[in-house]
Design a protein around this motif. Structure first.
Motif, PDB file in Angstrom:
ATOM      1  N   VAL A 177       0.869  -1.176   0.000  1.00  0.00           N
ATOM      2  CA  VAL A 177       0.000   0.000   0.000  1.00  0.00           C
ATOM      3  C   VAL A 177       0.905   1.224   0.000  1.00  0.00           C
ATOM      4  CG1 VAL A 177      -1.807   1.222   1.260  1.00  0.00           C
ATOM      5  CG2 VAL A 177      -1.711  -1.287   1.326  1.00  0.00           C
ATOM      6  N   TYR A 178       0.649   2.124  -0.907  1.00  0.00           N
ATOM      7  CA  TYR A 178       1.488   3.312  -1.043  1.00  0.00           C
ATOM      8  C   TYR A 178       0.773   4.550  -0.499  1.00  0.00           C
ATOM      9  CZ  TYR A 178       5.133   1.108  -3.807  1.00  0.00           C
ATOM     10  OH  TYR A 178       6.194   0.349  -4.205  1.00  0.00           O
ATOM     11  N   THR A 179       1.577   5.590  -0.250  1.00  0.00           N
ATOM     12  CA  THR A 179       1.003   6.856   0.205  1.00  0.00           C
ATOM     13  C   THR A 179       0.092   7.466  -0.861  1.00  0.00           C
ATOM     14  OG1 THR A 179       3.033   7.886  -0.565  1.00  0.00           O
ATOM     15  CG2 THR A 179       2.868   7.440   1.809  1.00  0.00           C
ATOM     16  N   ALA A 180       0.252   7.044  -2.107  1.00  0.00           N
ATOM     17  CA  ALA A 180      -0.632   7.441  -3.200  1.00  0.00           C
ATOM     18  C   ALA A 180      -0.370   6.462  -4.335  1.00  0.00           C
ATOM     19  CB  ALA A 180      -0.345   8.869  -3.655  1.00  0.00           C
ATOM     20  N   ASP A 181      -1.265   6.404  -5.292  1.00  0.00           N
ATOM     21  CA  ASP A 181      -1.080   5.515  -6.433  1.00  0.00           C
ATOM     22  C   ASP A 181       0.212   5.895  -7.180  1.00  0.00           C
ATOM     23  OD1 ASP A 181      -1.113   4.203  -8.857  1.00  0.00           O
ATOM     24  OD2 ASP A 181      -3.271   4.462  -9.164  1.00  0.00           O
ATOM     25  N   PRO A 182       1.219   5.015  -7.162  1.00  0.00           N
ATOM     26  CA  PRO A 182       2.519   5.367  -7.767  1.00  0.00           C
ATOM     27  C   PRO A 182       2.442   5.671  -9.265  1.00  0.00           C
ATOM     28  CG  PRO A 182       2.620   3.252  -6.597  1.00  0.00           C
ATOM     29  CD  PRO A 182       1.188   3.659  -6.639  1.00  0.00           C
ATOM     30  N   ARG A 183       1.367   5.223  -9.911  1.00  0.00           N
ATOM     31  CA  ARG A 183       1.233   5.551 -11.329  1.00  0.00           C
ATOM     32  C   ARG A 183       0.864   7.018 -11.513  1.00  0.00           C
ATOM     33  NH1 ARG A 183      -2.706   0.593 -12.172  1.00  0.00           N
ATOM     34  NH2 ARG A 183      -3.223   1.525 -10.186  1.00  0.00           N
ATOM     35  N   LYS A 184       0.267   7.607 -10.491  1.00  0.00           N
ATOM     36  CA  LYS A 184      -0.131   9.019 -10.587  1.00  0.00           C
ATOM     37  C   LYS A 184       0.814   9.935  -9.820  1.00  0.00           C
ATOM     38  CE  LYS A 184      -5.007   7.809 -11.024  1.00  0.00           C
ATOM     39  NZ  LYS A 184      -5.979   7.267 -10.078  1.00  0.00           N
ATOM     40  N   GLY A 206     -10.751   5.066  -3.611  1.00  0.00           N
ATOM     41  CA  GLY A 206     -10.140   4.900  -4.917  1.00  0.00           C
ATOM     42  C   GLY A 206      -8.678   4.505  -4.927  1.00  0.00           C
ATOM     43  N   ALA A 207      -8.145   4.023  -3.798  1.00  0.00           N
ATOM     44  CA  ALA A 207      -6.742   3.600  -3.813  1.00  0.00           C
ATOM     45  C   ALA A 207      -6.561   2.336  -4.660  1.00  0.00           C
ATOM     46  CB  ALA A 207      -6.235   3.355  -2.401  1.00  0.00           C
ATOM     47  N   GLY A 208      -7.610   1.520  -4.759  1.00  0.00           N
ATOM     48  CA  GLY A 208      -7.576   0.411  -5.712  1.00  0.00           C
ATOM     49  C   GLY A 208      -6.778  -0.813  -5.297  1.00  0.00           C
ATOM     50  N   VAL A 209      -6.111  -0.784  -4.158  1.00  0.00           N
ATOM     51  CA  VAL A 209      -5.303  -1.949  -3.784  1.00  0.00           C
ATOM     52  C   VAL A 209      -6.161  -3.079  -3.217  1.00  0.00           C
ATOM     53  CG1 VAL A 209      -3.050  -2.512  -2.832  1.00  0.00           C
ATOM     54  CG2 VAL A 209      -3.867  -0.165  -2.746  1.00  0.00           C
ATOM     55  N   LEU A 210      -7.094  -2.733  -2.370  1.00  0.00           N
ATOM     56  CA  LEU A 210      -7.918  -3.760  -1.733  1.00  0.00           C
ATOM     57  C   LEU A 210      -9.398  -3.429  -1.907  1.00  0.00           C
ATOM     58  CD1 LEU A 210      -6.222  -4.288   1.771  1.00  0.00           C
ATOM     59  CD2 LEU A 210      -6.337  -5.944  -0.085  1.00  0.00           C
ATOM     60  N   HIS A 211     -10.200  -4.462  -2.010  1.00  0.00           N
ATOM     61  CA  HIS A 211     -11.656  -4.313  -2.039  1.00  0.00           C
ATOM     62  C   HIS A 211     -12.078  -3.788  -0.671  1.00  0.00           C
ATOM     63  CE1 HIS A 211     -15.808  -6.299  -2.555  1.00  0.00           C
ATOM     64  NE2 HIS A 211     -15.698  -5.384  -3.498  1.00  0.00           N
ATOM     65  N   VAL A 245       4.987   1.308  13.926  1.00  0.00           N
ATOM     66  CA  VAL A 245       6.271   1.647  13.320  1.00  0.00           C
ATOM     67  C   VAL A 245       6.396   3.123  12.971  1.00  0.00           C
ATOM     68  CG1 VAL A 245       7.915   1.133  11.502  1.00  0.00           C
ATOM     69  CG2 VAL A 245       6.390  -0.658  12.344  1.00  0.00           C
ATOM     70  N   GLU A 246       5.518   3.576  12.106  1.00  0.00           N
ATOM     71  CA  GLU A 246       5.652   4.958  11.649  1.00  0.00           C
ATOM     72  C   GLU A 246       4.351   5.702  11.909  1.00  0.00           C
ATOM     73  OE1 GLU A 246       6.546   4.567   7.474  1.00  0.00           O
ATOM     74  OE2 GLU A 246       5.206   2.877   7.277  1.00  0.00           O
ATOM     75  N   ARG A 247       4.409   6.650  12.764  1.00  0.00           N
ATOM     76  CA  ARG A 247       3.224   7.463  13.014  1.00  0.00           C
ATOM     77  C   ARG A 247       3.309   8.710  12.156  1.00  0.00           C
ATOM     78  NH1 ARG A 247      -0.577   6.380  16.215  1.00  0.00           N
ATOM     79  NH2 ARG A 247      -0.333   4.814  17.851  1.00  0.00           N
ATOM     80  N   MET A 248       2.363   8.850  11.285  1.00  0.00           N
ATOM     81  CA  MET A 248       2.398  10.017  10.419  1.00  0.00           C
ATOM     82  C   MET A 248       1.079  10.745  10.527  1.00  0.00           C
ATOM     83  SD  MET A 248       4.184   8.419   7.072  1.00  0.00           S
ATOM     84  CE  MET A 248       2.606   7.769   6.542  1.00  0.00           C
ATOM     85  N   LEU A 249       1.116  12.011  10.183  1.00  0.00           N
ATOM     86  CA  LEU A 249      -0.088  12.838  10.186  1.00  0.00           C
ATOM     87  C   LEU A 249      -1.096  12.263   9.192  1.00  0.00           C
ATOM     88  CD1 LEU A 249      -0.730  15.345  11.705  1.00  0.00           C
ATOM     89  CD2 LEU A 249       0.212  16.711   9.832  1.00  0.00           C
ATOM     90  N   ILE A 250      -0.596  12.006   8.002  1.00  0.00           N
ATOM     91  CA  ILE A 250      -1.420  11.527   6.898  1.00  0.00           C
ATOM     92  C   ILE A 250      -0.789  10.238   6.374  1.00  0.00           C
ATOM     93  CG2 ILE A 250      -2.108  12.064   4.509  1.00  0.00           C
ATOM     94  CD1 ILE A 250      -3.451  13.706   6.613  1.00  0.00           C
ATOM     95  N   SER A 251      -1.605   9.234   6.119  1.00  0.00           N
ATOM     96  CA  SER A 251      -1.047   7.986   5.588  1.00  0.00           C
ATOM     97  C   SER A 251      -1.139   7.909   4.080  1.00  0.00           C
ATOM     98  CB  SER A 251      -1.783   6.790   6.169  1.00  0.00           C
ATOM     99  OG  SER A 251      -1.550   6.730   7.539  1.00  0.00           O
ATOM    100  N   GLY A 252      -2.113   8.609   3.519  1.00  0.00           N
ATOM    101  CA  GLY A 252      -2.233   8.494   2.074  1.00  0.00           C
ATOM    102  C   GLY A 252      -3.129   9.544   1.448  1.00  0.00           C
ATOM    103  N   VAL A 253      -2.964   9.673   0.146  1.00  0.00           N
ATOM    104  CA  VAL A 253      -3.780  10.572  -0.661  1.00  0.00           C
ATOM    105  C   VAL A 253      -4.438   9.721  -1.736  1.00  0.00           C
ATOM    106  CG1 VAL A 253      -3.762  12.633  -2.103  1.00  0.00           C
ATOM    107  CG2 VAL A 253      -2.026  12.358  -0.327  1.00  0.00           C
ATOM    108  N   ALA A 254      -5.738   9.858  -1.907  1.00  0.00           N
ATOM    109  CA  ALA A 254      -6.422   9.050  -2.917  1.00  0.00           C
ATOM    110  C   ALA A 254      -7.221   9.934  -3.857  1.00  0.00           C
ATOM    111  CB  ALA A 254      -7.345   8.043  -2.238  1.00  0.00           C
ATOM    112  N   LEU A 255      -7.278   9.511  -5.106  1.00  0.00           N
ATOM    113  CA  LEU A 255      -8.039  10.254  -6.107  1.00  0.00           C
ATOM    114  C   LEU A 255      -9.065   9.311  -6.712  1.00  0.00           C
ATOM    115  CD1 LEU A 255      -8.127  12.979  -7.718  1.00  0.00           C
ATOM    116  CD2 LEU A 255      -6.716  11.841  -9.430  1.00  0.00           C
ATOM    117  N   ASP A 256     -10.300   9.741  -6.690  1.00  0.00           N
ATOM    118  CA  ASP A 256     -11.378   8.908  -7.225  1.00  0.00           C
ATOM    119  C   ASP A 256     -12.034   9.661  -8.370  1.00  0.00           C
ATOM    120  OD1 ASP A 256     -13.654   7.502  -7.745  1.00  0.00           O
ATOM    121  OD2 ASP A 256     -14.472   7.611  -5.725  1.00  0.00           O
TER     122      ASP A 256
END
Ligand code: ASP
Ligand code: MG
Length: 402
Positions: A177-184, A206-211, A245-256
């Motif tokens: 799982v990435y912080t955003a879709d690596p293709r975009k 819209g991250a698309g990795v998992l249902h 492990v890693e505490r971050m403010l934001i884990s990801g950005v998604a575009l739908d």
């Protein structure tokens, strides 16, 4: 250990990949583990089936679509078992009927209700690798159903829950799982861990990795999930209740980009109007997402909301048919929109996250049409053409890159 391993369409797209998966599973088996495999249809076979169906009938009955879909997964499991057999390892393929995976009757979007574990257990006790069709189920009439596109993930998690598996590994064509879709977003970073809640939002947005239902189910039953690549041995991403492990403010950005906006103009500014409007849509099984109501003027108001683009025709149809009952003057649909979301459990304890997102959009000259928030996410509706640029800007603003 009992391990459930799920492989998506790309992972079983051809003979070479089928054998690659077979060998990977046999490795686990030879260590003495019980191995259950869930497969999707090969490559883009499900899409091909849709094309074939639409060539015959542009509105194919959903029951018949499900009947057709099931052959895709059935082909994969049979071929996989044959591959294992040729490698000298006993395997057995089972479809939804043979396992007995009971679902609701909502063809095309059925929900799993109950899985019989007995048959699978018997096969495992006989030291066979069990290869199960993803995506499909049977309803109370013994008709085939499917769980919605990408539903094999959910089959795998449900099986892991039903069998009390020690691990549930989801193998796909990305290695986590990435912080955003690596293709975009080219500088997106792979996450070591993510919480169920964050993953659920990302999957839905819209991250698309998992249902998304697979994540819902994993959370409900505490199934430990790992998302990994079937093409390499990299570690993948663990999805679990709490991240250490890693505490971050934001884990990801998604575009739908699958959403469309419907605006209902000139509604009466009186009680019960929103109820009538959304009840009409709910009765048609149409999911509404973001909702915005304008301030009333001269006794009228407007309400806009987003729906999935697949529901657009149904939604417009039912609203037009009910114009006299709901009472409005105009209806507009806007297709060129995108939903951009940031997701992160860290938001709960840190004010200013939304403002930071809005600032980065402002710097990019991106206009926001609607805003929705929850405890762990902020979603904005923007023009589709701004989507990828806005996504990269927000990703950079939160320093999510490598
Ligand atoms: N084969 C189905 C689809 O393409 C299910 C899945 O891949 O999970 O949607
Ligand atoms: Mg998938």
């Amino acid at each position: 250990m009992l391990i459930v391993k799920k492989f998506g369409g790309t992972s079983v797209a051809n003979k070479e990949r089928i054998f690659n998966v077979a060998r990977r599973c046999i490795e686990d088996y030879k260590k003495g583990n019980d191995v259950v495999i869930v497969l999707s249809a090969m490559g883009k076979y499900t899409d091909e089936l849709i094309t074939m169906a639409k060539d015959i009938n542009d509105k194919p009955p959903k029951r018949e679509m499900d009947m057709l879909f099931t052959i895709g997964e059935q082909m994969s499991v049979a071929l996989m078992s044959m591959a294992m057999d040729s490698l000298g390892v006993p395997a057995v393929s089972l479809n939804a009927f043979q396992v007995a995976m009971h679902t609701t009757s909502a063809h095309g979007s059925a929900r799993l209700k109950k899985i019989d574990a007995a048959r699978i257990r018997r096969e495992l006790d006989n030291r066979r690798i069990v290869v199960v069709t993803g995506f499909q189920g049977i309803d109370k009439y013994n008709d085939y159903t499917t769980l919605g596109r990408g539903g094999s993930d959910t089959t795998a998690v449900a099986l892991a829950a039903a069998l009390h598996a020690d691990a549930c590994e989801i193998y796909t064509d990305v290695d986590g799982v990435y912080t955003a879709d690596p293709r975009k977003v080219p500088n997106a970073r792979k996450l070591k861990e993510i919480t169920y809640d964050e993953m659920l939002d990302l999957a839905t947005l819209g991250a698309g990795v998992l249902h998304n239902r697979s994540v819902e189910m994993a959370k409900k039953y505490g199934v430990p999930l790992v998302v990994r690549s079937s093409l390499n041995n990299s570690e993948g991403t663990v999805v679990k209740e709490e991240v250490t492990v890693e505490r971050m403010l934001i884990s990801g950005v998604a575009l739908d980009t699958d959403a469309v906006r419907i605006a209902v103009i000139g509604l009466k500014d009186s009680p019960g109007v929103a109820f009538k409007l959304f009840d009409t849509l709910a009765k048609k099984n149409i999911n509404v997402d973001m909702i915005l109501q304008s301030i009333g003027r001269a006794g009228t108001k407007d309400i806009s909301f987003t729906v999935d683009k697949n529901d657009l025709d149904d939604a417009m149809g039912v609203l037009e048919a009910n114009q006299a009952r709901i009472v409005y003057s105009e209806l507009h649909a806007e297709k060129n929109i995108a939903k951009l979301s940031i997701v992160g459990a860290g938001m709960m304890s840190n004010p200013g996250v939304a403002a930071k997102m809005f600032e980065s959009l402002y710097n990019e000259g991106v206009n926001i049409n609607m805003i929705a928030t929850s405890e762990i996410r902020v979603t904005v509706l923007i023009n589709e053409k701004d989507g990828v640029r806005a996504m990269n800007a927000v990703h950079d603003a939160f320093n999510l890159a490598d």
